[in-house]
Design a protein around this motif. Structure first.
Motif, PDB file in Angstrom:
ATOM      1  N   VAL A  37      19.094   0.441 -37.678  1.00  0.00           N
ATOM      2  CA  VAL A  37      18.710  -0.531 -36.650  1.00  0.00           C
ATOM      3  C   VAL A  37      19.955  -1.217 -36.094  1.00  0.00           C
ATOM      4  CG1 VAL A  37      17.525  -2.726 -36.238  1.00  0.00           C
ATOM      5  CG2 VAL A  37      16.385  -0.933 -37.549  1.00  0.00           C
ATOM      6  N   ALA A  38      20.849  -1.623 -36.993  1.00  0.00           N
ATOM      7  CA  ALA A  38      22.073  -2.309 -36.569  1.00  0.00           C
ATOM      8  C   ALA A  38      22.929  -1.418 -35.679  1.00  0.00           C
ATOM      9  CB  ALA A  38      22.872  -2.759 -37.798  1.00  0.00           C
ATOM     10  N   SER A  39      23.001  -0.129 -35.997  1.00  0.00           N
ATOM     11  CA  SER A  39      23.811   0.776 -35.181  1.00  0.00           C
ATOM     12  C   SER A  39      23.228   0.946 -33.784  1.00  0.00           C
ATOM     13  CB  SER A  39      23.938   2.138 -35.865  1.00  0.00           C
ATOM     14  OG  SER A  39      22.707   2.850 -35.852  1.00  0.00           O
ATOM     15  N   LEU A  40      21.909   0.862 -33.668  1.00  0.00           N
ATOM     16  CA  LEU A  40      21.259   0.990 -32.364  1.00  0.00           C
ATOM     17  C   LEU A  40      21.284  -0.322 -31.586  1.00  0.00           C
ATOM     18  CD1 LEU A  40      18.184   3.125 -33.480  1.00  0.00           C
ATOM     19  CD2 LEU A  40      19.986   3.894 -31.926  1.00  0.00           C
ATOM     20  N   ALA A  41      21.138  -1.436 -32.290  1.00  0.00           N
ATOM     21  CA  ALA A  41      21.069  -2.747 -31.620  1.00  0.00           C
ATOM     22  C   ALA A  41      22.443  -3.339 -31.343  1.00  0.00           C
ATOM     23  CB  ALA A  41      20.260  -3.719 -32.471  1.00  0.00           C
ATOM     24  N   GLY A  42      23.461  -2.874 -32.061  1.00  0.00           N
ATOM     25  CA  GLY A  42      24.798  -3.436 -31.884  1.00  0.00           C
ATOM     26  C   GLY A  42      25.024  -4.711 -32.661  1.00  0.00           C
ATOM     27  N   ARG A  43      24.067  -5.108 -33.453  1.00  0.00           N
ATOM     28  CA  ARG A  43      24.201  -6.258 -34.344  1.00  0.00           C
ATOM     29  C   ARG A  43      23.182  -6.114 -35.453  1.00  0.00           C
ATOM     30  NH1 ARG A  43      20.628 -10.689 -32.488  1.00  0.00           N
ATOM     31  NH2 ARG A  43      19.384  -9.912 -30.733  1.00  0.00           N
TER      32      ARG A  43
ATOM     33  N   MET B 276      15.349  -7.247 -31.349  1.00  0.00           N
ATOM     34  CA  MET B 276      16.783  -7.487 -31.191  1.00  0.00           C
ATOM     35  C   MET B 276      17.269  -7.045 -29.818  1.00  0.00           C
ATOM     36  SD  MET B 276      18.182  -6.601 -35.008  1.00  0.00           S
ATOM     37  CE  MET B 276      19.788  -7.330 -34.680  1.00  0.00           C
ATOM     38  N   GLN B 277      16.741  -5.928 -29.344  1.00  0.00           N
ATOM     39  CA  GLN B 277      17.140  -5.458 -28.024  1.00  0.00           C
ATOM     40  C   GLN B 277      16.641  -6.371 -26.917  1.00  0.00           C
ATOM     41  OE1 GLN B 277      15.721  -1.369 -28.212  1.00  0.00           O
ATOM     42  NE2 GLN B 277      17.775  -0.617 -28.668  1.00  0.00           N
ATOM     43  N   SER B 278      15.615  -7.177 -27.209  1.00  0.00           N
ATOM     44  CA  SER B 278      15.128  -8.132 -26.217  1.00  0.00           C
ATOM     45  C   SER B 278      15.776  -9.509 -26.373  1.00  0.00           C
ATOM     46  CB  SER B 278      13.603  -8.260 -26.313  1.00  0.00           C
ATOM     47  OG  SER B 278      13.214  -8.829 -27.541  1.00  0.00           O
ATOM     48  N   GLY B 279      16.744  -9.606 -27.303  1.00  0.00           N
ATOM     49  CA  GLY B 279      17.523 -10.835 -27.414  1.00  0.00           C
ATOM     50  C   GLY B 279      17.168 -11.765 -28.551  1.00  0.00           C
ATOM     51  N   HIS B 280      16.184 -11.420 -29.374  1.00  0.00           N
ATOM     52  CA  HIS B 280      15.775 -12.291 -30.475  1.00  0.00           C
ATOM     53  C   HIS B 280      16.717 -12.164 -31.667  1.00  0.00           C
ATOM     54  CE1 HIS B 280      11.869 -13.605 -28.871  1.00  0.00           C
ATOM     55  NE2 HIS B 280      11.707 -12.382 -28.420  1.00  0.00           N
ATOM     56  N   ASP B 281      16.887 -13.249 -32.394  1.00  0.00           N
ATOM     57  CA  ASP B 281      17.474 -13.197 -33.727  1.00  0.00           C
ATOM     58  C   ASP B 281      16.355 -12.885 -34.718  1.00  0.00           C
ATOM     59  OD1 ASP B 281      20.082 -13.845 -32.935  1.00  0.00           O
ATOM     60  OD2 ASP B 281      19.607 -15.986 -32.932  1.00  0.00           O
ATOM     61  N   VAL B 282      16.645 -12.018 -35.681  1.00  0.00           N
ATOM     62  CA  VAL B 282      15.596 -11.517 -36.571  1.00  0.00           C
ATOM     63  C   VAL B 282      16.016 -11.677 -38.024  1.00  0.00           C
ATOM     64  CG1 VAL B 282      14.272  -9.484 -37.281  1.00  0.00           C
ATOM     65  CG2 VAL B 282      14.780  -9.853 -34.856  1.00  0.00           C
ATOM     66  N   LEU B 283      15.064 -12.126 -38.838  1.00  0.00           N
ATOM     67  CA  LEU B 283      15.214 -12.175 -40.287  1.00  0.00           C
ATOM     68  C   LEU B 283      14.163 -11.249 -40.889  1.00  0.00           C
ATOM     69  CD1 LEU B 283      16.246 -13.379 -42.988  1.00  0.00           C
ATOM     70  CD2 LEU B 283      14.515 -15.179 -42.692  1.00  0.00           C
ATOM     71  N   VAL B 284      14.588 -10.295 -41.683  1.00  0.00           N
ATOM     72  CA  VAL B 284      13.684  -9.350 -42.332  1.00  0.00           C
ATOM     73  C   VAL B 284      13.468  -9.764 -43.783  1.00  0.00           C
ATOM     74  CG1 VAL B 284      13.426  -6.969 -43.139  1.00  0.00           C
ATOM     75  CG2 VAL B 284      14.328  -7.428 -40.845  1.00  0.00           C
ATOM     76  N   LEU B 285      12.205  -9.825 -44.191  1.00  0.00           N
ATOM     77  CA  LEU B 285      11.839 -10.040 -45.589  1.00  0.00           C
ATOM     78  C   LEU B 285      11.091  -8.804 -46.058  1.00  0.00           C
ATOM     79  CD1 LEU B 285      11.478 -11.887 -48.132  1.00  0.00           C
ATOM     80  CD2 LEU B 285       9.324 -12.637 -47.109  1.00  0.00           C
ATOM     81  N   ASP B 286      11.599  -8.125 -47.082  1.00  0.00           N
ATOM     82  CA  ASP B 286      10.989  -6.877 -47.531  1.00  0.00           C
ATOM     83  C   ASP B 286      11.284  -6.701 -49.020  1.00  0.00           C
ATOM     84  OD1 ASP B 286      10.341  -3.990 -47.846  1.00  0.00           O
ATOM     85  OD2 ASP B 286      10.302  -4.005 -45.655  1.00  0.00           O
ATOM     86  N   ASN B 287      10.293  -6.219 -49.774  1.00  0.00           N
ATOM     87  CA  ASN B 287      10.530  -5.949 -51.200  1.00  0.00           C
ATOM     88  C   ASN B 287      10.984  -4.520 -51.457  1.00  0.00           C
ATOM     89  OD1 ASN B 287       8.208  -4.390 -50.998  1.00  0.00           O
ATOM     90  ND2 ASN B 287       6.980  -5.642 -52.390  1.00  0.00           N
TER      91      ASN B 287
END
Length: 368
Positions: free
Chosen positions: A43-49, A20-31
């Protein structure tokens, strides 16, 4: 968009943040079987999104098909899996089902969706009892000494086969050595949900008084002090290697393999003494017989990653331990409490943890 399986876990969260910090959009899949969604809040608080999130299991093919149909996924970073050596000896079928079956399922869904770029979280355990040190990518793949390592090797074989069957595949196999440490902010780190299976998380709980002593399994290995030797790598450096691998796969097809380590080996006792120096906390030890599935020594030759990816680990052992200790002091219960809640709890209950060393450490880490 990059799909990150297991992206709420220890290594996954650091990779998601780096993406995210390098500009990618990310989708997380986790159980969330060994992770928590609140880690992604950090992560959101550090990345700003905020990364997108889907609760689910890679073994659920219908769910994977839905995810690939719904989101514009360009590539996958595959972290989802089980990773404890001792647990794999006790529960081998669970490891093969998740680590091998899940990877097969993911590759099938990717091919069906026309997504052919994959960065895979593999392990140095695929080398087995290597006679050569340091280990480079030309070393023969051995017979891993535990089901965890065997499951990673089997998953690698699957990926070699699919890459050979279709020239569109671009797959990077990152063979980790021993990731430790935490994000320098103290907001992201390793948070086992039960008894830690790895050395440093267990040591940290001893240091905070949550466990009485650190078991050292094996003191008669053919190493300088008799304890097992490993190559430890900072998790943030490891996350950076994934970004470099992803960039590489944008221009190269087929299978690529990289060792991800520092090239330095430290024994269990060397790591303990280094931690004591960093934390000023004395660690109580209990010496136990060797564990089934463990090997004497394992450290990397990371030359290929430097040459092909322009990647090198930059953080030394002291940095790894300092960052891990900061994380532990600020998050003794993992992601259960945020920092403000922890301050209040510590202020209200001086007996919250019995270790006076812990209280001193938390005092210096939090109340400043």
């Amino acid at each position: 968009m990059i799909l990150v399986t297991g992206g709420a876990g220890y290594i996954g969260t650091h990779a998601v943040l780096a993406l995210m910090q390098s500009g990618h959009d990310v989708l997380v899949l986790d159980n969330l079987c060994n992770s928590t969604r609140s880690a992604l809040d950090r992560v959101a608080s550090l990345a700003g999104r905020r990364p997108r999130f889907v609760l689910g299991d890679i073994r659920n093919r219908a769910l994977l098909d839905s995810v690939f149909a719904q989101f514009p996924i360009e590539a996958v970073m595959h972290f989802a899996g089980l990773k404890a050596v001792g647990e794999s000896v006790r529960e081998p079928l669970r490891y093969y089902d998740t680590n091998v079956g899940g990877s097969v399922n993911l590759c099938q869904a990717m091919a069906q969706a026309g997504v052919f770029r994959l960065v895979f979280s593999s392990s140095a355990t695929v080398y087995g009892q290597s006679k050569k040190m340091p280990i480079n990518e030309h070393c023969a793949l051995g017979q891993p000494t535990n089901p965890y390592g065997q499951s990673k090797l089997m998953a690698e074989h699957v990926m070699h086969s699919v890459a050979e069957s279709d020239p569109r595949w671009a797959i990077g196999l990152l063979r980790y050595f021993n990731p430790i440490g935490a994000h320098a902010s103290g907001l992201l780190g390793e948070a086992p949900k039960s008894v830690p299976n790895n050395l440093l998380p267990y040591l940290l709980q001893v240091a905070t008084g949550q466990r009485p002593s650190l078991p050292v399994y094996g003191t008669d290995y053919p190493t300088p002090d008799g304890t097992a030797v490993r190559d430890y790598i900072h998790v943030v450096d490891l996350a950076g290697a994934h970004l470099k691998a992803l960039d590489y796969l944008m221009n190269h097809t087929g299978i690529s393999v990289w060792n991800v380590g520092t090239g330095l080996g430290y024994s269990v006792l060397e790591l303990v003494h280094a931690f004591e120096h960093v934390s000023k906390v004395k660690i109580s030890l209990s010496f136990e017989p060797r564990r089934p599935g463990d090997i004497a020594q394992c450290w990397s030759d990371p030359t290929r990653a430097r040459q092909q990816l322009d990647w090198v680990a930059t953080r030394d052992l002291n940095c790894m331990l300092e960052d891990a200790w900061r994380w532990q002091c600020r998050n003794p219960e993992g992601y259960v409490l945020d920092t403000l809640e922890l301050k209040i709890k510590l202020a209200d209950k001086g007996h919250f943890y019995k270790s006076s060393a812990f209280k001193r450490a938390v005092g210096s880490a939090l109340f400043r």
